[in-house]
Motif scaffolding. Structure first.
Motif, mmCIF file in Angstrom:
data_model
loop_
_atom_site.group_PDB
_atom_site.id
_atom_site.type_symbol
_atom_site.label_atom_id
_atom_site.label_comp_id
_atom_site.label_asym_id
_atom_site.label_seq_id
_atom_site.Cartn_x
_atom_site.Cartn_y
_atom_site.Cartn_z
ATOM 1 N N ILE A 139 6.930 -9.863 -17.901
ATOM 2 C CA ILE A 139 6.511 -11.203 -18.089
ATOM 3 C C ILE A 139 7.072 -11.811 -19.230
ATOM 4 C CG2 ILE A 139 4.668 -12.825 -18.334
ATOM 5 C CD1 ILE A 139 2.939 -10.830 -16.618
ATOM 6 N N GLY A 140 7.178 -11.030 -20.218
ATOM 7 C CA GLY A 140 7.549 -11.900 -21.673
ATOM 8 C C GLY A 140 9.290 -12.205 -21.299
ATOM 9 N N SER A 141 10.006 -11.001 -20.929
ATOM 10 C CA SER A 141 11.404 -11.296 -20.289
ATOM 11 C C SER A 141 11.640 -12.306 -19.512
ATOM 12 C CB SER A 141 11.833 -9.817 -19.885
ATOM 13 O OG SER A 141 13.002 -9.816 -19.882
ATOM 14 N N ALA A 142 10.737 -12.417 -18.538
ATOM 15 C CA ALA A 142 11.069 -13.248 -17.531
ATOM 16 C C ALA A 142 10.853 -14.686 -18.065
ATOM 17 C CB ALA A 142 10.136 -13.116 -16.210
ATOM 18 N N ARG A 143 9.982 -15.178 -18.773
ATOM 19 C CA ARG A 143 9.764 -16.263 -19.101
ATOM 20 C C ARG A 143 10.828 -16.602 -20.214
ATOM 21 N NH1 ARG A 143 4.747 -18.793 -18.415
ATOM 22 N NH2 ARG A 143 5.076 -19.895 -20.390
ATOM 23 N N LEU A 144 11.307 -15.660 -20.916
ATOM 24 C CA LEU A 144 12.325 -16.093 -21.922
ATOM 25 C C LEU A 144 13.671 -16.377 -21.453
ATOM 26 C CD1 LEU A 144 13.432 -16.337 -24.766
ATOM 27 C CD2 LEU A 144 13.802 -13.843 -25.052
ATOM 28 N N SER A 145 13.962 -15.478 -20.345
ATOM 29 C CA SER A 145 15.150 -15.577 -19.867
ATOM 30 C C SER A 145 15.261 -16.836 -18.732
ATOM 31 C CB SER A 145 15.584 -14.420 -18.982
ATOM 32 O OG SER A 145 15.815 -13.202 -19.762
ATOM 33 N N ALA A 146 14.128 -16.996 -18.246
ATOM 34 C CA ALA A 146 14.103 -18.347 -17.288
ATOM 35 C C ALA A 146 14.059 -19.359 -17.984
ATOM 36 C CB ALA A 146 12.640 -18.232 -16.525
ATOM 37 N N ALA A 147 13.604 -19.422 -19.348
ATOM 38 C CA ALA A 147 13.604 -20.717 -20.206
ATOM 39 C C ALA A 147 15.119 -20.726 -20.568
ATOM 40 C CB ALA A 147 12.849 -20.540 -21.376
ATOM 41 N N LEU A 148 15.937 -19.770 -20.994
ATOM 42 C CA LEU A 148 17.217 -20.219 -21.219
ATOM 43 C C LEU A 148 17.977 -20.778 -19.990
ATOM 44 C CD1 LEU A 148 18.021 -16.936 -22.905
ATOM 45 C CD2 LEU A 148 18.033 -18.754 -24.072
ATOM 46 N N GLN A 149 17.448 -20.268 -18.705
ATOM 47 C CA GLN A 149 18.153 -20.752 -17.604
ATOM 48 C C GLN A 149 17.583 -22.387 -17.457
ATOM 49 O OE1 GLN A 149 16.755 -17.225 -15.275
ATOM 50 N NE2 GLN A 149 18.949 -17.810 -14.086
ATOM 51 N N VAL A 150 16.477 -22.499 -17.515
ATOM 52 C CA VAL A 150 16.067 -24.200 -17.770
ATOM 53 C C VAL A 150 16.931 -24.865 -18.496
ATOM 54 C CG1 VAL A 150 14.262 -25.798 -18.211
ATOM 55 C CG2 VAL A 150 13.747 -23.432 -17.277
ATOM 56 N N GLY A 151 17.385 -24.545 -19.732
ATOM 57 C CA GLY A 151 18.468 -25.315 -20.431
ATOM 58 C C GLY A 151 19.553 -25.544 -19.816
ATOM 59 N N TYR A 152 20.105 -24.469 -19.148
ATOM 60 C CA TYR A 152 21.398 -24.602 -18.542
ATOM 61 C C TYR A 152 21.344 -25.681 -17.367
ATOM 62 C CZ TYR A 152 24.515 -21.172 -20.741
ATOM 63 O OH TYR A 152 25.284 -20.427 -21.548
ATOM 64 N N PHE A 153 19.981 -25.429 -16.631
ATOM 65 C CA PHE A 153 19.805 -26.241 -15.347
ATOM 66 C C PHE A 153 19.901 -27.872 -15.786
ATOM 67 C CE2 PHE A 153 16.758 -28.764 -12.838
ATOM 68 C CZ PHE A 153 17.445 -28.382 -11.425
ATOM 69 N N ILE A 154 19.240 -28.260 -16.829
ATOM 70 C CA ILE A 154 19.484 -29.531 -17.349
ATOM 71 C C ILE A 154 20.672 -30.096 -17.647
ATOM 72 C CG2 ILE A 154 18.471 -30.940 -19.124
ATOM 73 C CD1 ILE A 154 16.112 -29.442 -19.425
ATOM 74 N N LEU A 155 21.697 -29.305 -18.502
ATOM 75 C CA LEU A 155 22.932 -29.628 -18.521
ATOM 76 C C LEU A 155 23.640 -29.556 -17.344
ATOM 77 C CD1 LEU A 155 23.845 -27.431 -21.706
ATOM 78 C CD2 LEU A 155 23.477 -29.700 -21.519
ATOM 79 N N GLY A 156 23.449 -28.835 -16.175
ATOM 80 C CA GLY A 156 23.969 -29.044 -14.874
ATOM 81 C C GLY A 156 23.734 -30.110 -14.321
ATOM 82 N N VAL A 157 22.636 -30.540 -14.470
ATOM 83 C CA VAL A 157 22.186 -31.845 -13.870
ATOM 84 C C VAL A 157 22.932 -32.966 -14.339
ATOM 85 C CG1 VAL A 157 20.352 -33.551 -13.556
ATOM 86 C CG2 VAL A 157 19.961 -31.149 -12.837
ATOM 87 N N ARG A 158 23.124 -32.819 -15.750
ATOM 88 C CA ARG A 158 23.810 -33.923 -16.577
ATOM 89 C C ARG A 158 25.227 -33.859 -15.981
ATOM 90 N NH1 ARG A 158 21.216 -33.074 -22.683
ATOM 91 N NH2 ARG A 158 19.249 -34.175 -22.159
ATOM 92 N N ALA A 159 25.887 -32.655 -15.997
ATOM 93 C CA ALA A 159 27.210 -32.468 -15.467
ATOM 94 C C ALA A 159 27.670 -33.163 -14.191
ATOM 95 C CB ALA A 159 27.555 -31.014 -15.421
ATOM 96 N N ALA A 160 26.570 -33.233 -13.290
ATOM 97 C CA ALA A 160 26.792 -33.866 -12.181
ATOM 98 C C ALA A 160 26.626 -35.284 -12.219
ATOM 99 C CB ALA A 160 25.772 -33.266 -10.901
ATOM 100 N N GLY A 161 26.459 -35.814 -13.079
ATOM 101 C CA GLY A 161 26.445 -37.458 -13.383
ATOM 102 C C GLY A 161 25.062 -37.853 -12.996
ATOM 103 N N LEU A 162 24.049 -36.954 -12.928
ATOM 104 C CA LEU A 162 22.540 -37.221 -12.757
ATOM 105 C C LEU A 162 21.600 -37.291 -13.945
ATOM 106 C CD1 LEU A 162 22.326 -34.885 -9.729
ATOM 107 C CD2 LEU A 162 22.644 -37.425 -9.577
ATOM 108 N N ALA A 163 20.508 -38.037 -13.846
ATOM 109 C CA ALA A 163 19.622 -37.860 -15.009
ATOM 110 C C ALA A 163 18.575 -36.960 -14.696
ATOM 111 C CB ALA A 163 19.188 -39.285 -15.246
ATOM 112 N N ALA A 164 18.181 -36.221 -15.630
ATOM 113 C CA ALA A 164 17.049 -35.337 -15.848
ATOM 114 C C ALA A 164 16.153 -35.809 -16.512
ATOM 115 C CB ALA A 164 17.618 -34.002 -16.313
ATOM 116 N N GLY A 165 14.986 -35.579 -16.009
ATOM 117 C CA GLY A 165 13.455 -35.772 -16.897
ATOM 118 C C GLY A 165 12.691 -34.588 -16.742
ATOM 119 N N PRO A 166 12.879 -33.911 -17.846
ATOM 120 C CA PRO A 166 11.974 -32.588 -17.941
ATOM 121 C C PRO A 166 10.649 -33.006 -18.414
ATOM 122 C CG PRO A 166 13.898 -32.866 -19.445
ATOM 123 C CD PRO A 166 13.972 -33.596 -18.626
ATOM 124 N N MET A 167 9.829 -32.249 -18.121
ATOM 125 C CA MET A 167 8.365 -32.540 -18.436
ATOM 126 C C MET A 167 7.606 -31.297 -18.553
ATOM 127 S SD MET A 167 7.284 -35.566 -15.664
ATOM 128 C CE MET A 167 7.437 -34.529 -14.125
#
Length: 217
Positions: A139-167
């Motif tokens: 569970i600890g590994s899942a949460r840490l690795s997924a958190a890294l992917q979340v950061g990439y996801f936000i950058l990917g949204v920005r790369a598409a010219g969209l705005a991200a509102g993480p909450m």
């Protein structure tokens, strides 16, 4: 009285000096980082499946432990789907989520180890057995690795010219139960996605400097 013109010019010169040290083009630096903001209002322009697939094809290369890739995403488009989510959000997050053309629930799959033989061919079976016998480590590994992917996801949204509102600001356990009823996923972040609307951005708050966060040993 502060000369805001000179202050802005000095800041631009300062940022340009450091931008030259980076391989990424200055325009891309601005798109992904300096000009990017958390959006709080959105237009009604839809986000297409093609955009989402393009974003994923970019962000799937995020680093994760044993190439585990535990991030799982549920996209909400319909008013009915968002109505299931809104009562589980903090009151201040409801209006902007209701108005966003797309809402992404990002979660960690705590049974990611089942996929390891496929995504980590050299040692996935051994890692699967190791994680299967240790819930805390898995569970600890899942949460840490997924958190890294979340950061990439936000950058990917920005790369598409969209705005991200993480909450944050939501009942994570309740969201997990509502949208991941198998009990094997933990909701981490909710991200509103779309084109920024009128008065989308709050005033940018200060950032800590390099010297305030970094040290050398």
């Amino acid at each position: 009285m502060t000369d805001t013109t000179n202050t802005s010019a000095d800041l631009a010169e300062f940022e340009a000096e450091f931008a030259a040290q980076l391989a990424l083009a200055p325009e891309a630096q601005d798109l992904l980082f300096r000009s990017a903001r958390t959006a709080n209002t959105f237009t009604d322009e839809p986000v297409s499946d093609e955009q989402l697939r393009a974003i994923y094809e970019l962000i799937k290369y995020a680093p994760t432990a044993a190439n585990s890739q535990p991030l799982r995403i549920v996209f909400l488009r319909s008013a009915e789907a968002k109505e299931r989510l809104l009562p589980l959000l903090g009151e201040g997050n409801r209006a902007k989520t209701s108005a966003a053309p797309l809402v992404a629930i990002l979660a960690a799959d705590t049974d990611f180890h089942d996929e390891l033989p496929k995504v980590f061919p050299h040692a996935g079976a051994a890692y699967r057995e190791m994680y299967a016998g240790n819930d805390d480590a898995r569970i600890g590994s899942a949460r840490l690795s997924a958190a890294l992917q979340v950061g990439y996801f936000i950058l990917g949204v920005r790369a598409a010219g969209l705005a991200a509102g993480p909450m944050g600001g939501f009942d994570a356990d309740a969201v997990s139960r509502e949208f991941f009823p198998d009990g094997k996923h933990q909701a981490l972040v909710i991200v509103n996605i779309g084109k920024p609307g009128e008065n989308a951005y709050f005033e940018r708050n200060p950032r800590l400097s390099f010297d305030e966060v970094a040290s050398f040993i």
